[in-house]
Design a protein around this motif. Structure first.
Motif, short mmCIF file in Angstrom:
data_model
loop_
_atom_site.label_atom_id
_atom_site.label_comp_id
_atom_site.label_asym_id
_atom_site.label_seq_id
_atom_site.Cartn_x
_atom_site.Cartn_y
_atom_site.Cartn_z
N SER A 293 -36.97 -76.22 -72.36
CA SER A 293 -36.57 -74.62 -71.94
C SER A 293 -35.08 -74.49 -71.95
CB SER A 293 -37.10 -74.82 -70.80
OG SER A 293 -37.31 -73.45 -70.26
N TRP A 294 -34.48 -73.19 -72.26
CA TRP A 294 -33.72 -72.52 -73.68
C TRP A 294 -33.23 -71.68 -71.31
CZ3 TRP A 294 -29.37 -74.25 -76.35
CH2 TRP A 294 -29.63 -74.84 -77.04
N SER A 295 -32.26 -71.90 -70.88
CA SER A 295 -31.73 -70.79 -69.68
C SER A 295 -32.20 -69.27 -70.99
CB SER A 295 -30.70 -71.01 -69.75
OG SER A 295 -29.33 -70.92 -69.96
N PRO A 296 -31.94 -68.22 -70.41
CA PRO A 296 -32.55 -66.77 -70.71
C PRO A 296 -30.78 -66.59 -71.54
CG PRO A 296 -33.55 -66.73 -68.77
CD PRO A 296 -32.66 -67.86 -68.46
N ASP A 297 -30.04 -67.19 -70.83
CA ASP A 297 -28.70 -67.02 -71.56
C ASP A 297 -28.23 -67.75 -73.34
OD1 ASP A 297 -27.83 -68.91 -70.43
OD2 ASP A 297 -26.72 -67.76 -69.43
N GLY A 298 -28.59 -68.60 -73.19
CA GLY A 298 -29.18 -69.93 -74.33
C GLY A 298 -27.68 -70.63 -74.22
N ALA A 299 -27.28 -70.70 -72.66
CA ALA A 299 -26.31 -71.60 -72.40
C ALA A 299 -26.65 -73.33 -71.95
CB ALA A 299 -25.21 -70.77 -71.34
N LEU A 300 -27.77 -72.77 -71.44
CA LEU A 300 -28.28 -74.62 -70.77
C LEU A 300 -29.65 -74.31 -71.25
CD1 LEU A 300 -27.07 -73.80 -66.81
CD2 LEU A 300 -25.99 -75.13 -68.61
N LEU A 301 -29.89 -75.90 -71.68
CA LEU A 301 -31.16 -76.07 -71.99
C LEU A 301 -31.83 -77.22 -70.98
CD1 LEU A 301 -33.36 -76.52 -74.39
CD2 LEU A 301 -31.74 -78.09 -75.02
N ALA A 302 -32.65 -77.46 -69.78
CA ALA A 302 -33.24 -78.58 -69.35
C ALA A 302 -34.84 -79.26 -70.24
CB ALA A 302 -33.50 -77.67 -68.43
N SER A 303 -34.38 -80.19 -70.00
CA SER A 303 -35.82 -80.86 -70.62
C SER A 303 -36.25 -82.01 -69.49
CB SER A 303 -34.87 -82.40 -71.67
OG SER A 303 -33.85 -82.62 -71.26
N CYS A 304 -37.55 -82.40 -69.57
CA CYS A 304 -38.06 -83.08 -68.77
C CYS A 304 -38.82 -84.10 -69.14
CB CYS A 304 -38.87 -82.19 -68.12
SG CYS A 304 -40.66 -81.25 -68.74
N SER A 305 -39.21 -85.73 -67.97
CA SER A 305 -39.84 -86.38 -69.26
C SER A 305 -40.81 -87.10 -68.23
CB SER A 305 -38.58 -87.07 -69.75
OG SER A 305 -38.25 -88.95 -69.20
N GLY A 306 -41.49 -88.23 -68.74
CA GLY A 306 -41.87 -89.01 -68.01
C GLY A 306 -41.32 -90.47 -67.15
N ASP A 307 -40.00 -89.74 -67.35
CA ASP A 307 -38.98 -90.75 -66.59
C ASP A 307 -38.54 -90.12 -65.16
OD1 ASP A 307 -37.11 -88.44 -67.15
OD2 ASP A 307 -35.98 -89.66 -67.63
#
Length: 430
Positions: A48-62
């Motif tokens: 998921s990108w932050s609304p300003d497009g500067a950060l990307l979050a990722s989530c995992s089975g870990d």
């Protein structure tokens, strides 16, 4: 309406982009891998990108969330800025930024949802504000409404929950004021699906909540009185009530205006829906159906295995899909009419697009004909711009367009990778 069996543009090789998508230099659009983001040690479910497009979050089975951002300037590589861990005890299935950029919500197979807040200006500073409990089984998806005042969650327990956010700008949340994490109150528990609920998404202009399920249906939920806590299902999109999917619906995504919605399924198709008017399953006293949301067209014959995710770019209008055949595909829809919303957020030009004189929201004979004409045009002009084979080593679980850069795309896969992609050769790009 008839499905698109395969791309067959006249005088073109099947699957080639329309002239409008080709750059002035004559280049055909291609998807180039910019960077692999390594760090997760289990399958990556969502990005998921932050609304300003500067950060990307990722989530995992870990059981971790990683926050990625540029090391320095716009041309520098992405690095891991923060790791959010030690909160969930099982797989994190979904992560979503709030539209105001303050919060990140995560949904886990441990039956809980965590809400994180960005603290300060440092991209690495996050604090867990709350862990929301209540679902009886794995939580599959989270979604914020447009004002960041409501949070929706869905689960394998077949239910959809709506939570009020402290300090929100509408409804009861607007009267709470800023308070402790415990002020995240559940205001509605929605039952109606008969199987696992895979995803929830809010309409971008109204507090209409959409859920997609293993029961092959899409349901639309709304408050019976705006601003109140009594919610109900106002429309169901399925095979029994129209041109719905014939198998599990995995994901849904709206265009920037909220006039259209895309859905994808285990039935190997992507469907486009007209969502420009108020959703309704109600019938009038004369027996005719209130217009409600309606099917526009179906893309079939493009995917070889389950379509796990679909994302409609708010910057370019392109649609990307992630599938179990390890491919990423990008589609354009020049046949869909575009118009600016009215003062009330509705699109009267679409509701009455052909000058039929029909009252908006009522699907009379002329209204049905107008909708059919739009669907036929969309079907005839829809184009597969890009098919990126072997985008990941195995299933591609998620694709998300950057909200500010129309050429930047992120993907997540079972191969434990997050990848950043760039479209090159697209008309009007860069």
């Amino acid at each position: 309406m008839a499905a698109i069996a395969s791309p067959q543009p006249s005088a073109k090789v099947p699957g080639t982009p329309p002239d409008s998508a080709v750059s002035k230099s004559g280049d055909i659009p291609e998807l180039f891998e910019v960077q692999e983001l390594r760090g997760h040690d289990d399958r990556v479910w969502s990005v998921s990108w932050s609304p300003d497009g500067a950060l990307l979050a990722s989530c995992s089975g870990d059981r971790c969330v990683r926050i990625w951002g540029r090391e320095a300037g716009a041309s520098s590589p992405f690095i891991c800025k923060a790791i959010l861990e030690d909160t969930h005890s099982r797989t994190i299935r979904s992560c979503e930024w709030s539209p105001d950029g303050r919060f990140l919500a995560t949904a886990s197979f441990d039956n809980t949802v965590a809400v994180w807040e960005r603290t300060g200006s440092n991209d690495a500073d996050f604090e867990c504000l709350a862990v929301l409990e209540g679902h009886e089984s794995e939580v599959k998806s989270v979604a914020w409404n447009a004002t960041s005042s409501l949070l929706a969650t869905c689960s394998r327990d077949k239910s959809v929950w709506i939570w009020e956010v402290p300090g929100g700008s509408s409804g009861v949340a607007g009267r709470i004021g800023v308070g402790p994490a415990s002020d995240f109150d559940c205001v509605a528990v929605l039952h109606g699906h008969t199987q696992d609920v895979k995803m929830v998404r809010w309409h971008p202009r109204h507090d209409w909540l959409v859920s997609a399920s293993y029961d092959d249906s899409i349901k639309v939920w709304a408050a019976e009185v705006e601003g109140e806590d009594d919610w109900s299902c106002v429309q169901t999109l399925d095979a029994a009530n129209g041109a719905g999917h014939s198998s599990t619906v995995w994901a849904i995504s709206f265009d920037a205006t909220g006039h259209y919605m895309a859905s994808c399924s285990d039935d190997l198709t992507v469907k486009i829906w007209d969502t420009s008017c108020e959703p309704s399953d109600v019938r009038t006293s004369e027996g005719s159906s209130a217009r409600g949301w309606s099917h526009v067209c179906t893309l079939s014959g493009f995917h070889d295995r389950t379509v796990f995710h679909v994302d409609w770019s708010i910057a370019s209008g392109l649609i990307a899909t992630a599938a179990g055949d390890d491919c990423i595909r990008v589609f354009s829809f020049p046949g869909l009419p575009r118009s600016e919303p009215g003062d009330d957020g509705t699109n009267s030009n679409i509701a009455n697009r052909n000058g039929t004189g029909e009252e908006p929201g009522i699907a009379g004979e002329a209204g049905v004909a107008a909708a059919a004409a739009v669907g036929e045009e969309a079907e005839s002009r829809a184009q597969l711009l890009i098919r990126k084979a072997h985008a990941h080593d195995t299933d591609v679980n998620c694709v998300r367009w950057n909200p500010k850069n129309p050429c930047l795309l992120a993907s997540a896969g079972d191969d434990e990778m997050v990848k950043i992609w760039e479209i090159r050769g697209l008309a009007g790009a860069g």
